[in-house]
Design a protein around this motif. Structure first.
Motif, PDB file in Angstrom:
ATOM      1  N   SER A  69      34.336  18.042 -35.549  1.00 28.85           N
ATOM      2  CA  SER A  69      33.190  18.212 -34.644  1.00 28.85           C
ATOM      3  C   SER A  69      33.724  18.627 -33.271  1.00 28.85           C
ATOM      4  O   SER A  69      34.935  18.573 -33.029  1.00 28.85           O
ATOM      5  CB  SER A  69      32.416  16.895 -34.507  1.00 28.85           C
ATOM      6  N   GLY A  70      32.790  18.951 -32.383  1.00 28.67           N
ATOM      7  CA  GLY A  70      33.180  19.238 -30.996  1.00 28.67           C
ATOM      8  C   GLY A  70      33.680  17.976 -30.311  1.00 28.67           C
ATOM      9  O   GLY A  70      34.565  18.028 -29.452  1.00 28.67           O
ATOM     10  N   THR A  71      33.113  16.835 -30.693  1.00 27.20           N
ATOM     11  CA  THR A  71      33.545  15.565 -30.099  1.00 27.20           C
ATOM     12  C   THR A  71      34.984  15.249 -30.501  1.00 27.20           C
ATOM     13  O   THR A  71      35.802  14.878 -29.654  1.00 27.20           O
ATOM     14  CB  THR A  71      32.597  14.425 -30.543  1.00 27.20           C
ATOM     15  N   LEU A  74      37.230  17.355 -28.430  1.00 23.24           N
ATOM     16  CA  LEU A  74      37.430  16.867 -27.058  1.00 23.24           C
ATOM     17  C   LEU A  74      38.399  15.682 -27.020  1.00 23.24           C
ATOM     18  O   LEU A  74      39.297  15.629 -26.176  1.00 23.24           O
ATOM     19  CB  LEU A  74      36.084  16.437 -26.453  1.00 23.24           C
ATOM     20  N   THR A  95      25.735  17.166 -18.296  1.00 16.79           N
ATOM     21  CA  THR A  95      26.224  17.733 -19.546  1.00 16.79           C
ATOM     22  C   THR A  95      25.783  16.798 -20.659  1.00 16.79           C
ATOM     23  O   THR A  95      25.190  15.742 -20.399  1.00 16.79           O
ATOM     24  CB  THR A  95      27.770  17.864 -19.519  1.00 16.79           C
ATOM     25  N   PHE A  96      26.067  17.183 -21.889  1.00 13.32           N
ATOM     26  CA  PHE A  96      25.800  16.286 -23.016  1.00 13.32           C
ATOM     27  C   PHE A  96      26.785  15.118 -22.930  1.00 13.32           C
ATOM     28  O   PHE A  96      27.930  15.280 -22.507  1.00 13.32           O
ATOM     29  CB  PHE A  96      25.969  17.054 -24.329  1.00 13.32           C
ATOM     30  N   ALA A  98      28.651  13.633 -24.866  1.00 12.95           N
ATOM     31  CA  ALA A  98      29.943  13.703 -25.572  1.00 12.95           C
ATOM     32  C   ALA A  98      31.095  14.065 -24.630  1.00 12.95           C
ATOM     33  O   ALA A  98      32.229  13.619 -24.841  1.00 12.95           O
ATOM     34  CB  ALA A  98      29.870  14.718 -26.710  1.00 12.95           C
ATOM     35  N   THR A  99      30.819  14.865 -23.604  1.00 10.06           N
ATOM     36  CA  THR A  99      31.886  15.263 -22.678  1.00 10.06           C
ATOM     37  C   THR A  99      32.534  14.019 -22.066  1.00 10.06           C
ATOM     38  O   THR A  99      33.757  13.941 -21.921  1.00 10.06           O
ATOM     39  CB  THR A  99      31.325  16.160 -21.552  1.00 10.06           C
ATOM     40  N   VAL A 141      32.731  22.059 -18.092  1.00  6.71           N
ATOM     41  CA  VAL A 141      31.764  22.411 -19.139  1.00  6.71           C
ATOM     42  C   VAL A 141      31.163  23.758 -18.755  1.00  6.71           C
ATOM     43  O   VAL A 141      30.741  23.936 -17.611  1.00  6.71           O
ATOM     44  CB  VAL A 141      30.648  21.341 -19.224  1.00  6.71           C
ATOM     45  N   ASP A 167      35.318  22.428 -21.972  1.00  8.61           N
ATOM     46  CA  ASP A 167      34.321  22.054 -22.969  1.00  8.61           C
ATOM     47  C   ASP A 167      33.438  23.292 -23.131  1.00  8.61           C
ATOM     48  O   ASP A 167      32.501  23.530 -22.371  1.00  8.61           O
ATOM     49  CB  ASP A 167      33.511  20.839 -22.505  1.00  8.61           C
ATOM     50  N   ALA A 169      31.682  24.064 -25.762  1.00  5.64           N
ATOM     51  CA  ALA A 169      30.769  23.825 -26.891  1.00  5.64           C
ATOM     52  C   ALA A 169      29.585  24.799 -26.878  1.00  5.64           C
ATOM     53  O   ALA A 169      29.099  25.206 -27.924  1.00  5.64           O
ATOM     54  CB  ALA A 169      30.263  22.384 -26.848  1.00  5.64           C
ATOM     55  N   GLN A 170      29.140  25.163 -25.657  1.00  7.19           N
ATOM     56  CA  GLN A 170      27.933  25.991 -25.559  1.00  7.19           C
ATOM     57  C   GLN A 170      28.249  27.444 -25.207  1.00  7.19           C
ATOM     58  O   GLN A 170      27.325  28.228 -24.964  1.00  7.19           O
ATOM     59  CB  GLN A 170      27.005  25.392 -24.495  1.00  7.19           C
ATOM     60  N   SER A 191      32.214  23.380 -30.215  1.00  7.80           N
ATOM     61  CA  SER A 191      31.405  22.654 -31.195  1.00  7.80           C
ATOM     62  C   SER A 191      30.709  23.701 -32.056  1.00  7.80           C
ATOM     63  O   SER A 191      30.206  24.695 -31.535  1.00  7.80           O
ATOM     64  CB  SER A 191      30.342  21.817 -30.483  1.00  7.80           C
ATOM     65  N   LYS A 196      24.347  25.476 -32.273  1.00  9.52           N
ATOM     66  CA  LYS A 196      25.165  26.224 -31.310  1.00  9.52           C
ATOM     67  C   LYS A 196      25.117  27.727 -31.612  1.00  9.52           C
ATOM     68  O   LYS A 196      24.697  28.141 -32.695  1.00  9.52           O
ATOM     69  CB  LYS A 196      26.620  25.727 -31.370  1.00  9.52           C
ATOM     70  N   TYR A 321      19.607  18.314 -19.432  1.00 13.86           N
ATOM     71  CA  TYR A 321      19.551  16.993 -19.988  1.00 13.86           C
ATOM     72  C   TYR A 321      18.752  16.146 -19.029  1.00 13.86           C
ATOM     73  O   TYR A 321      18.980  16.220 -17.823  1.00 13.86           O
ATOM     74  CB  TYR A 321      20.970  16.454 -20.149  1.00 13.86           C
TER      75      TYR A 321
HETATM   76  C1  LIG Z   1      28.662  20.367 -23.829  1.00 17.76           C
HETATM   77  C2  LIG Z   1      28.901  19.701 -25.151  1.00 17.76           C
HETATM   78  N1  LIG Z   1      30.023  18.987 -25.327  1.00 17.76           N
HETATM   79  C3  LIG Z   1      30.298  18.401 -26.501  1.00 17.76           C
HETATM   80  C4  LIG Z   1      29.443  18.483 -27.575  1.00 17.76           C
HETATM   81  C5  LIG Z   1      29.780  17.724 -28.822  1.00 17.76           C
HETATM   82  O1  LIG Z   1      29.891  18.533 -29.941  1.00 17.76           O
HETATM   83  P1  LIG Z   1      29.594  17.926 -31.400  1.00 17.76           P
HETATM   84  O2  LIG Z   1      28.146  17.628 -31.497  1.00 17.76           O
HETATM   85  O3  LIG Z   1      30.007  19.043 -32.324  1.00 17.76           O
HETATM   86  O4  LIG Z   1      30.437  16.721 -31.580  1.00 17.76           O
HETATM   87  C6  LIG Z   1      28.261  19.235 -27.436  1.00 17.76           C
HETATM   88  C7  LIG Z   1      27.290  19.453 -28.517  1.00 17.76           C
HETATM   89  O5  LIG Z   1      26.789  18.691 -29.248  1.00 17.76           O
HETATM   90  C8  LIG Z   1      27.969  19.835 -26.192  1.00 17.76           C
HETATM   91  O6  LIG Z   1      26.848  20.541 -25.998  1.00 17.76           O
END
Ligand SMILES: Cc1ncc(COP(=O)(O)O)c(C=O)c1O
Length: 378
Positions: A69-71, A74, A95-96, A98-99, A141, A167, A169-170, A191, A196, A321
């Motif tokens: 995953s993107g997480t 990271l 940001t989301f 997860a960052t 990000v 990051d 991801a987007q 991600s 995405k 967000y």
């Molecule tokens: C900016 C950002 N960072 C991290 C993530 C985490 O990615 P993932 O959902 O694939 O774990 C996302 C998306 O979900 C994201 O938009």
């Protein structure tokens, strides 16, 4: 789709529409899945290795390391920068989650630096104010698909020898002064979450880097720290990318340029419609930046009211967000308050992401733009 123009004018317009994408690429996706099923090789095989090369080459870097995953990407990237318990990592509060939770997962502390109000990306001047002797990394990000101000950020980081994690991801496919995202920092994370710009049919992610030694370590870390089969040299976990997702992503990667151009064309049309309307702030694209419009996000004062009106007219929209990270319950113990990061807080109160996906039709873009223009004028 109805041929009756009156019916079409009331048909729902979702904020994103994965079914439309599947209709276009479905046959090839099913073939790719069949190929993996026939091989019965599901983990760390040829599809993943090929995708790693293809994504690295899109980014203009030497190495790709597929992740679950993107997480995962990271957390592993931060590990590769040496981040561990007690370290500080600077990142934006807008940001989301997860960052930041990737930093927390390593028992390190996220240190927030406010964003620029017009790009929504981390402000280099604010990074400078948050540096301490414990700063171990900076995470930028590229929010909504627009690159952060990387020259200034890299300059600050280089002077202090602090690694920079993108990051991204987007922002797959975006570029900054002619250089692709993924090639701008020391290591970058993608991600492939289904929504995405390049989305799998499940969870998937990738790390890219120019450093051969970092890539080699990441391959070990994503597989339980194993340097050889059943011999582990350091703690890791299962952060691997699976072959079915990799095969699907390879199909979709071939469409990415075309899909990106479609997103950019819709964005240009929205912006044209909004440019003369006081009260709507369309996305800014600084000179020499390429925005890939993962989201097309406007800013309006009466955002919640507008979202309600759009919903009544069956037009989808989303807020990415609504709660900045410093005000999230997960970080309550840090003691942040409203007012600590005013640009992130104002953005959270005013941003609205409009329907955006490659298959949107011009008439749909026009209907969304007209509805918003009418709302703002009244
Ligand atoms: C900016 C950002 N960072 C991290 C993530 C985490 O990615 P993932 O959902 O694939 O774990 C996302 C998306 O979900 C994201 O938009």
């Amino acid at each position: 789709m109805s041929s009756n123009p009156l019916a079409a004018s009331f048909a729902p317009i979702p904020q994103m529409d994965l079914a439309a994408q599947y209709a276009a690429a479905g046959d090839e996706i099913r073939l790719a899945v069949e190929r993996v099923l026939a091989s019965q090789r599901f983990i760390l095989g040829t599809e993943g290795a090929a995708l790693e090369q293809e994504v690295a080459s899109l980014c203009g870097v030497a190495h790709g390391v597929g992740t679950g995953s993107g997480t995962d990407a990271l957390i592993l990237a931060l590990r590769s920068c040496g981040v561990s318990a007690g370290d500080e990592v600077i990142l934006p509060p807008f940001t989301f989650v997860a960052t930041a939770s990737a930093v927390s997962a390593l028992n390190a502390t996220p240190v927030f630096a406010d964003i620029q109000p017009n790009t929504y990306n981390i402000d280099p001047a604010q990074i400078e104010r948050r540096l301490t002797p414990r700063t171990r990394a900076i995470v930028v990000v590229h929010l909504y698909g627009l690159p952060a101000d990387m020259d200034r950020i890299m300059d600050i980081a280089r002077r202090r020898n602090i690694p920079v994690v993108e990051d991204s991801a987007q922002a797959i496919g975006a570029s900054y002064k002619g250089r692709p995202t993924g090639s701008l920092g020391d290591v970058a994370c993608f991600s492939f979450y289904p929504t995405k710009n390049l989305g799998a049919c499940g969870d998937a992610g990738m790390i890219v880097t120019n450093s051969a030694s970092r890539a080699a370590r990441l391959r070990i870390l994503r597989n339980h720290g194993q340097t050889e089969k059943y011999v582990s040299s350091e703690p890791g976990w299962n952060g691997r990318l699976d072959e079915i997702q990799a095969a699907i992503l390879r199909v979709k990667l071939r469409y990415l340029t075309k899909w990106q151009a479609a997103r950019q064309a819709h964005a240009a049309e929205y912006t044209k419609q909004f440019s003369q309307i006081p009260g709507i702030m369309p996305p800014l694209i600084p000179e020499d930046y390429e925005h890939v419009f993962h989201q097309y996000t406007i800013r309006v004062e009466e955002r919640d009211k507008l979202q309600h009106v759009l919903a009544e007219k069956k037009i989808g929209s989303s807020v990415y967000y609504p709660v900045p990270l410093h005000l999230q319950p997960i970080y309550a113990s840090m003691g942040h308050r409203l007012g600590d990061f005013p640009h992130a807080e104002h953005a959270a109160a005013e941003v609205l992401s409009l329907p955006m996906y490659p298959e949107l039709r011009p008439a749909q873009v026009a209907r969304v733009a007209e509805t918003i223009t009418e709302f703002v004028r009244h």
